[in-house]
Write a protein that holds these residues in place. Sequence first.
Motif, PDB file in Angstrom:
ATOM      1  N   SER A  68       0.822  -1.212   0.000  1.00  0.00           N
ATOM      2  CA  SER A  68       0.000   0.000   0.000  1.00  0.00           C
ATOM      3  C   SER A  68       0.851   1.256   0.000  1.00  0.00           C
ATOM      4  CB  SER A  68      -0.928  -0.006   1.227  1.00  0.00           C
ATOM      5  OG  SER A  68      -1.797  -1.117   1.208  1.00  0.00           O
ATOM      6  N   ALA A 105      -1.198  -7.549  -2.436  1.00  0.00           N
ATOM      7  CA  ALA A 105      -2.237  -7.123  -1.501  1.00  0.00           C
ATOM      8  C   ALA A 105      -3.420  -8.076  -1.490  1.00  0.00           C
ATOM      9  CB  ALA A 105      -2.701  -5.705  -1.856  1.00  0.00           C
ATOM     10  N   TYR A 133      -5.552  -1.189   0.144  1.00  0.00           N
ATOM     11  CA  TYR A 133      -4.472  -0.932  -0.812  1.00  0.00           C
ATOM     12  C   TYR A 133      -4.800   0.235  -1.740  1.00  0.00           C
ATOM     13  CZ  TYR A 133      -1.848  -1.577  -5.142  1.00  0.00           C
ATOM     14  OH  TYR A 133      -1.103  -1.364  -6.266  1.00  0.00           O
ATOM     15  N   SER A 140      -5.154   3.680  -0.022  1.00  0.00           N
ATOM     16  CA  SER A 140      -3.825   4.234   0.283  1.00  0.00           C
ATOM     17  C   SER A 140      -3.206   4.847  -0.967  1.00  0.00           C
ATOM     18  CB  SER A 140      -2.905   3.132   0.823  1.00  0.00           C
ATOM     19  OG  SER A 140      -3.416   2.571   2.009  1.00  0.00           O
TER      20      SER A 140
END
Length: 409
Positions: free
Chosen positions: A237, A346, A360, A363
């Motif tokens: 992320s 992720a 993910y 972010s």
Amino acid sequence: MSPATTDTTARPGRRSPGRAAGGAPRPGSALFLTLLAVCSAVTAANIYLAAPLLSLMARDFGSTPSAVAWIASVAQFGYAVGLLLFAPLGDTVNRRRLVTALTVVTSLALAAGAAAPGAGALAGAVFVASAATVVPQLLVPLVAERAPAERRARHVAAVIAGLFTGIVAARVLGGLAGQSFGWRWVFAGAALLTLALGLATALVLPTGRRSRSGPLSGGLTALPGLLRRSPDLWRASVRQAGMFGAWSALWTSLALLLTGPAHGLSTATAGLFGLFGLAASAVAPLAGGLVDRFGAARVVRGAYLLAAVSVPLFWWGGHVVQALFVAAVAIHAALVASHVANQTLALTSTSGPAAANTAYVVSGFAGGATASALAGTAFAHFGWSGVCAVAGLWLALGWGSTAAPRGRR
């Protein structure tokens, strides 16, 4: 293996290997992946629809391009909000109904944007449209769930290739269409296209839903805990936030440079720069194969090196337009490769792929929106050099803050 899967000859009572009952594409088939990729391209384009049209909007509203540049940032913040609100639902609700509802809301918001009387109303419409256009982030976890483990990154890359094609095509087609018909018609056309592709995709999605609660069942406050419990998700992320922030700072400000006094290009000509990024979208399948073979870490490391090289090329492009050709290809190739690797990591880092994907992508887009906003301010005060400085800072933060060994996390 059943005869239905070995015999590809069309016969009464038998289904084509790429189709499910009723003629719909079978999940995991090439036709299914192609439809999801095209839908992702169309919906992702909505987030960046305003970027190549800023000069036309400013002229229509009696303002300056730098004064309306914040609308491009509003779109990214709206997308991040939509990811927080809607993307986690992919673990628990019927995806077909959710995609249908989001498609309708997106189309209505784009239509409202086409009729907006001023920058404030347009920003509100762009925010709603971007918040609802999270359909690609409902489709990617679905693909990851159903793909065989040894080809998971390749399947994810197919949808990501569509997503990035839409992002880049928004600049090319948006600039050309805006120059020819006006920016309002671009928004109206996007509304119709989104409605058609979104509903078509909803019809072929599986109707079932996952019965268990996802990791975000405790609310949005569970996001930090989810990141903290999974070092791989946290690393993916943060690194993508740094990469996407650098790309956003450069790409959302590029139209201001190209149409400004430094190069003096028209909106349509500036939009053609997206073709260089479009060529880099072909990197996605290659990156997927490299991730399946060598792992995500090596691919991300190479992507960061390529992005670091592109920043001084972009700075040089402020004086020599030819340098922008190489820089555009490099930054897009780096972004696509990094995204394929980081998102694959992720999606496999927790038991809830939709929730992990939410953490993910939120972010990443939070990093992108913040960098884009700072780039607009930097351009107003320091020119193109300030934008390049923001991009370099974001790359340094994304890599430097994840460089510690895993044990220290």
